[in-house]
Scaffold this active site. Structure first.
Site, short mmCIF file in Angstrom:
data_model
loop_
_atom_site.label_atom_id
_atom_site.label_comp_id
_atom_site.label_asym_id
_atom_site.label_seq_id
_atom_site.Cartn_x
_atom_site.Cartn_y
_atom_site.Cartn_z
N ASP A 101 17.69 0.65 10.91
CA ASP A 101 16.49 0.36 10.14
C ASP A 101 16.77 0.74 8.69
O ASP A 101 17.36 1.79 8.43
CB ASP A 101 15.32 1.21 10.68
N ASP A 204 12.75 -2.81 6.52
CA ASP A 204 11.34 -2.44 6.61
C ASP A 204 10.53 -2.98 5.42
O ASP A 204 10.91 -2.75 4.26
CB ASP A 204 11.28 -0.90 6.62
N GLU A 263 11.62 -7.48 7.63
CA GLU A 263 10.23 -7.39 8.09
C GLU A 263 9.33 -7.82 6.93
O GLU A 263 9.39 -7.20 5.86
CB GLU A 263 9.89 -5.96 8.52
N HIS A 335 7.33 -1.36 17.71
CA HIS A 335 6.69 -0.04 17.68
C HIS A 335 5.37 -0.04 16.93
O HIS A 335 4.70 0.99 16.89
CB HIS A 335 7.66 0.97 17.05
N ASP A 336 5.01 -1.15 16.29
CA ASP A 336 3.74 -1.22 15.55
C ASP A 336 2.68 -2.06 16.27
O ASP A 336 1.54 -2.12 15.81
CB ASP A 336 3.96 -1.87 14.17
C1 GLC Z 1 6.85 -0.93 8.77
C2 GLC Z 1 7.20 -0.13 9.99
C3 GLC Z 1 6.08 0.81 10.29
C4 GLC Z 1 5.94 1.75 9.11
C5 GLC Z 1 5.75 0.98 7.81
C6 GLC Z 1 5.98 1.86 6.63
O1 GLC Z 1 5.77 -1.76 8.97
O2 GLC Z 1 7.49 -0.99 11.05
O3 GLC Z 1 6.27 1.53 11.46
O4 GLC Z 1 4.87 2.59 9.32
O5 GLC Z 1 6.65 -0.08 7.69
O6 GLC Z 1 7.34 2.20 6.54
#
Ligand code: GLC
Length: 583
Positions: A101, A204, A263, A335-336
């Site tokens: 990540d 991320d 992402e 995980h979100d």
């Molecule tokens: C992304 C991650 C999430 C995190 C956010 C801030 O969306 O997947 O888990 O809280 O970024 O880093």
């Protein structure tokens, strides 16, 4: 002429490990790297090609590691750098790859860069973050943006009286990507990991790195406490430039063919075409968010019923949009997100297994790279928490506090957390029917789902009819059948409210995927059956209780049929991408 070789990840399946919840080797109740090492047989049995490891870097763990205070070390809670090297070497020895990540929109406020930055307005690192004076003599934040985890997106720092931007928690200050020194530091760090041998990065919220000049106020929706800054920081003006620069300076010319997946909340198909066009050298694929927003009303805490027709149409639009240029990532969960079987399927005992299989089938047989989130292959379900005290995620806890503070009924807010909280995905992986599901010998940091007695890896691996074995067969099919990688996608029965059907076609073969995405049986009428070519063909895979007539699909029944491609689909005239090949 020899046809160019497609990139390795076009036939790969990625498995996401959220280390905190995967497996605990030392009994402190928190998963760790040695825990991951001890379960590689499970991943090998599933047949996945890549592990994406959520952050294991040094971190105060405000957001479970998405707040990094040292990019070049492992947090003691997860182990050591030596453990990570061992994991990497062991995965490689087993023919698997490791994707890390990469969290570089922000750091932790405890990162030395920020500690320096906040120390004075003249510190050389001051401009590494986004600092502004406040409005009204400094008393009010520089603009009206809200943070993703409640409250304003700005905090006032007592040392200098200025405000710093944090799109997430106050402990996650945003880096200033406009500053070339910041980008150079990121490049150096990424190169350091590539030198160590990692095979790629999940980036991320990387489409938040370029903010619009002047950071203008956002529109305040009726009833909202803050303005929506997203139009001013999502897919911002220099995003393409920054990603291309990172690619050219760091990823290009590496001995390992690196996988990059960005992402990108709010990304559109049109933007994704540019971002993933190999000729532009930015990223290989993106995580888009449209399909996981279809059951949201005002926001994620305000659910609305999911319409199957909308969901099918959405994924179909991404298939078509990226058919000739670029590449899709395919996911139901991470995980979100809440657990897929509870959200899109039916997690009641009668339908849990079949609905998890049906969902896996449709997703994996789209064109793109599928991502399996830990426990999805077991059909793990949403958590059952009785009280707020059982929640752990700062997003949920802050939302509860903010909503109750604004006058909402605490029980109503708690009930809204149940289907939507990120904690749903974060309960420990269920390995065995035993104590704490075999996750830890200590007290797990978050509650273990009571259904681990029945839903666990040990039982699933022993049962050929389990979700696990169905996922294993889907992975295998992707590895062995080029139609799964290359076939042109065409949606069928687009208006049907229960059936999800599509073909994947190459000049020589065709797969027909048909799934009843509902808990009630379906009888297809003559016209529907005709659109599905009479449901003829060799059965490659199937799941769920079969209907007792050929035109009947049992609840959550999925069938994958192979046939010779008689005629080209009208939609196949665009043909297969050639531009993405040859990397
Ligand atoms: C992304 C991650 C999430 C995190 C956010 C801030 O969306 O997947 O888990 O809280 O970024 O880093």
């Amino acid at each position: 002429m020899t046809p160019p070789t497609p990139p390795w990840w076009s036939t790969a399946v990625v498995y996401q490990v959220y280390p905190r919840s995967f497996a605990d080797s030392d009994g402190d109740g928190i998963g760790d790297l040695r825990g991951v090492l001890s379960h590689l047989d499970h991943l090998a049995a599933l047949g996945v090609d890549v592990v994406w490891l959520s952050p294991i870097y040094r971190s105060p763990q405000d957001d479970n590691g998405y707040d990094i205070s040292d990019y070049r070390d492992v947090d003691p809670v997860f182990g050591t750098l030596a453990d990570l090297d061992e994991l990497l070497a062991t995965l490689h020895a087993r023919g698997m790859r490791l994707v890390m990540d990469l969290v570089v929109n922000h750091t932790s406020d405890e990162h030395p860069w920020f500690v320096e930055s906040r120390s004075s307005t003249t510190n050389p690192k001051r401009d590494w973050y986004v600092w502004r004076g406040g409005r009204d003599g400094g008393e009010r934040p520089p603009n009206n943006w809200g943070a993703a985890f409640s409250g304003p997106a700005w905090d006032r720092d007592t040392t200098t009286g200025q405000w710093y931007l944090h799109l997430f928690s106050p402990k996650q200050p945003d880096l200033n990507w406009e500053n070339p020194e910041v980008r150079a530091a990121v490049h150096e760090m990424v190169a350091w990991w590539l030198d160590r041998g990692v095979d790629g990065f999940r980036m991320d919220v990387v489409n938040f790195v370029s903010k619009v000049d002047g950071l203008p106020d956002g529109v305040v929706a009726p009833g909202a406490l803050f303005g929506d800054g997203a139009p001013h920081f999502q897919n911002g003006p220099r995003l393409h430039e920054f990603l291309h620069e990172l690619h050219e300076r760091v990823f290009a010319g590496r001995p390992q063919a690196v996988l990059t997946v960005g992402e990108m909340p709010g990304v559109t198909v049109e933007q994704a075409r540019l971002l993933t066009d190999p000729a532009r050298a930015e990223v290989d694929m993106v995580f888009q968010f449209e399909h996981v927003g279809l059951d949201h009303g005002r926001d994620k805490w305000d659910p609305r019923p999911l319409e199957l027709r909308e969901l099918k149409a959405n994924l179909a639009r991404w298939q078509t949009g990226l058919a000739d240029v670029g590449w899709n990532s395919l996911y139901w969960s991470n995980h979100d997100q809440p657990r897929a079987v509870s959200r899109f399927g039916d997690d009641s005992p009668a339908h849990r297994v079949a609905s998890a299989m049906a969902l896996g089938t449709v997703l994996h047989l789209h064109r793109g790279t599928p991502y399996v989130y830990q426990g999805e292959e077991l059909g793990m379900t949403n958590a059952v928490f009785a009280s707020l005290a059982e929640h752990r995620d700062l997003e949920s806890l802050n939302h509860h506090r903010e909503a109750v503070g604004a006058g909402a009924d605490p029980d109503v807010v708690l009930a809204a957390l149940a289907p939507a909280s990120r904690d749903n995905a974060r309960t420990p992986v269920q390995w065995t029917p035993g104590t704490s599901a075999g996750f830890s010998t200590g007290a797990p940091w978050i509650g273990v789902h009571p259904n681990h007695v029945d839903v666990n890896a040990e039982a699933a691996r022993a049962d050929p009819g389990s979700v696990f074995h169905h996922y294993r067969r889907l992975v295998e099919l992707r590895h062995t059948d080029p139609v799964v990688t290359d076939g042109v996608f065409a949606l069928l029965l687009a208006e049907h409210e229960q059936v999800w059907a599509f073909t994947r076609t190459t000049p020589t073969a065709q797969l027909l995927v048909v799934a009843n995405v509902s808990s009630a049986p379906v009888t297809l009428d003559g016209a529907e059956l005709a659109e599905l070519g009479g449901l003829g063909g060799e059965v490659v895979l199937s799941s769920g209780p079969a209907g007792d007539r050929p035109a009947q699909l049992g609840a959550w029944e999925a069938r994958v049929l192979r046939r010779r491609a008689a005629a080209r689909d009208p939609s196949s005239t665009r043909g297969r991408s050639t531009t993405r090949l040859g990397r």
